[in-house]
Write an enzyme that holds these catalytic residues in place. Structure first.
Site, mmCIF file in Angstrom:
data_model
loop_
_atom_site.group_PDB
_atom_site.id
_atom_site.type_symbol
_atom_site.label_atom_id
_atom_site.label_comp_id
_atom_site.label_asym_id
_atom_site.label_seq_id
_atom_site.Cartn_x
_atom_site.Cartn_y
_atom_site.Cartn_z
ATOM 1 C CB THR A 76 -56.455 34.973 35.480
ATOM 2 O OG1 THR A 76 -55.803 34.053 34.596
ATOM 3 C CG2 THR A 76 -57.463 35.788 34.701
ATOM 4 C CD GLU B 149 -61.296 36.848 34.088
ATOM 5 O OE1 GLU B 149 -60.756 35.769 33.804
ATOM 6 O OE2 GLU B 149 -61.485 37.217 35.266
ATOM 7 C CE LYS C 58 -73.051 19.426 39.392
ATOM 8 N NZ LYS C 58 -73.053 19.283 37.931
ATOM 9 C CD1 TRP D 246 -75.628 20.453 41.755
ATOM 10 C CD2 TRP D 246 -75.593 22.658 41.357
ATOM 11 N NE1 TRP D 246 -75.341 20.628 40.428
ATOM 12 C CE2 TRP D 246 -75.312 21.968 40.151
ATOM 13 C CE3 TRP D 246 -75.618 24.045 41.353
ATOM 14 C CZ2 TRP D 246 -75.067 22.641 38.952
ATOM 15 C CZ3 TRP D 246 -75.377 24.708 40.160
ATOM 16 C CH2 TRP D 246 -75.093 24.013 38.977
#
Length: 541
Positions: A188, A332, A441, A446
């Site tokens: 990654t 992944e 937030k 959100w």
């Protein structure tokens, strides 16, 4: 008593992909723009022969089953040969991202314990810089011919790739082994902490190639001419070197030149019907076409991943006759998870409806399961309204990071936590609203930074935009837009904030705009929100 089927028990192996292409698509072309300059052309038949030669060479270099072999290379025919020679021999092809910092490259190669390092001329200075730190590499191979070998170098016993290949026979029967054997390794990009390794298997890679080839996924066939602009050092080029080989598609590899001028030339001259890459690539191509009043002719489909494609980009590519398909995935996930392909019931829908679908990251391809859960891990409804943490399962989804025993990325029942915040509708179409760590937030509610960014880049003066949450005395956080304007364009703060009117809830509207010359990106082209938040941590409203 269980009754067993009576089918042949044959392992799914990467070498069989190339053998199939050699036997049944032997004259289909692989075209590469080389680091040295010229265009290189050959066929799957030629590639298979040279891959066997390289596999014999690896044997002479004492590379054993399971040994890791590193690459620092662009998308080109030599890199393609390494993919198959290494994995086909039972070793592990470890593609290293050359855009990382020197310290990260050293860390990754040492962590993987690479035995051999193949690298392009472009990266000779980088390798010379870190050669003393590479603890396990026994052989360094420069991916060029004798004429382009350096006269002097600090790398001991540097091997010429073409000499290595040409000095070995192509007589080789690919070994047979368990399909769960490790085949390739990718780390990654690591925006925080050290990069983590994802070890793929032959089985997972072949299954991924099957599923990603399907019409509702990337739609690859022997009639396709495919240009992976996504680098082969990034999640195996989204698996395209495998799926194109499986289907015998013409493969067009752009090498180190991924600018609008060179991509346009390759698309037109090689008849590219499908191309894949991140939004930045297509922005450069479209700007080149706009500046020079050019039309893209053969391109029918563009696969966009890495980050969401803004609607304005989808519209521009449609004007050139190219359909956009959003691809969502992760290192992944090998990486394909979902694609934004319409269903039969969407035939005849108006443009606005189709654009709404294309704006989503899509529905799962066969083999991938998805769900959303709340912060307590409880499943949420797939109603297109509820949004929560995305989890995935599947035969090409990571079960554990390489070399790490501790695992806080999986649930007790085996689901992988992706770190994305999404909603999923009744048809299975998933839309990313944010990364868990990037969500804004405000007043306990959100706000999707991604949606703000997609709207902002639709403004004709804006080249790139990022939305971040900045500490606010009343609302905890409020959104700040960080904007890069197009060359020669101008726009004011009020004009850009006014551009959101009627497109989102009023309380989502950013409170301010900061203009910058460029935005920080990861080595794979993603916005580095962490760096942006650090840059603006002391911002005063």
């Amino acid at each position: 008593m269980m009754l067993r089927g009576q089918m042949m028990d044959m392992p799914l192996l990467i070498s069989d992909l190339l053998t199939h292409a050699e036997n049944y698509h032997g004259d289909s072309e692989i075209v590469s723009r080389t680091v040295e300059g010229p265009i290189h052309r050959y066929t799957y038949r030629d590639a298979a022969k040279r891959a066997r030669q390289l596999a014999n060479a690896l044997k002479d270099l004492q590379v054993a089953m399971g040994d890791r072999v590193g690459t620092l290379a662009w998308n080109g025919y030599r890199h393609y040969e390494i993919y198959y020679a290494v994995s086909g021999s039972g070793s592990v092809c470890h593609t290293v991202n050359p855009r990382l910092f020197a310290e990260q490259i050293s860390y990754i190669i040492n962590h993987a314990e690479d035995q051999v390092l193949f690298f392009e001329l472009s990266f000779l200075p980088q390798v010379e810089q870190i050669v003393g730190e590479l603890k396990t590499v026994r052989h360094f191979v420069l991916m060029t011919d004798r004429a382009n070998m350096p006269r002097e170098t600090s790398i001991p016993n540097l091997i010429c790739y073409e000499d290595l290949v040409n000095s070995h026979s192509d007589q080789l029967a690919w070994p047979q082994f368990d399909e769960n054997t490790a085949s390739s390794l990718c780390y990654t990009s690591g925006t925080t902490g050290n990069p983590k390794g994802v070890m793929y298997s032959h089985r997972s890679t072949v299954l991924h190639a099957f599923a990603s080839s399907l019409p509702d996924s990337l739609d690859i066939s022997a009639q396709s001419a495919v240009m992976p602009v996504v680098p082969m050092f990034h999640v195996n080029g989204w698996g395209l070197p495998y799926s194109c080989t499986m289907n015998g598609a013409k493969l067009v590899l752009p090498g180190p030149k991924m600018d609008g001028v060179n991509l346009y030339e390759l698309i037109e001259e090689e008849g590219v019907t499908m191309a894949a890459g991140v939004p930045t690539i297509w922005m450069m191509l479209l700007q080149h076409c706009q500046r020079n009043h050019l039309k893209i002719h053969p391109l029918k489909r563009v696969i966009i991943g890495g980050s969401a494609a803004p609607e304005s980009m989808v519209d521009q590519l449609a004007e050139h006759g190219a359909e956009v398909r959003q691809l969502w995935g992760m290192t992944e996930l090998s990486p394909c998870g979902t694609t934004s392909t319409p269903k039969f019931k969407h035939n005849g829908c108006n443009t606005a409806t189709l654009r709404h679908l294309q704006g989503k990251q899509g529905r799962p391809i066969y083999g991938v399961q998805i769900r959303i859960v709340d912060d307590e891990g409880q499943p949420l409804p797939h109603d297109g309204k509820a949004f929560g943490n995305l989890q995935v399962k599947g035969p090409w989804v990571l079960s554990q990071y390489f070399g790490r025993e501790l695992d806080d990325n999986h649930t007790a029942d085996g689901w992988f936590n992706t770190g994305d915040v999404v909603n999923i509708d009744a048809d299975g179409y998933m839309k990313i609203t944010d990364r868990t760590k990037d969500v804004i937030k405000s007043g306990g509610e959100w706000i999707s930074s991604i949606e703000l960014e997609n709207i902002m880049v639709g403004h004709p003066a804006v080249q790139e935009a990022a939305a971040i949450g900045v500490v606010h005395p009343k609302w905890d956080e409020r959104p700040l837009m960080v904007v890069v304007l197009k060359e020669g364009a101008s726009a004011t703060r009020d004009e850009l904030i006014g551009f959101f009117e009627g497109k989102i809830a009023k309380w989502w509207t950013p409170d301010d705009v900061a203009f910058v010359d460029e935005l920080p990106h990861t080595a794979t082209g993603k916005l580095q929100k962490l760096k942006l938040r650090e840059m603006f941590k002391d911002y005063q409203w």
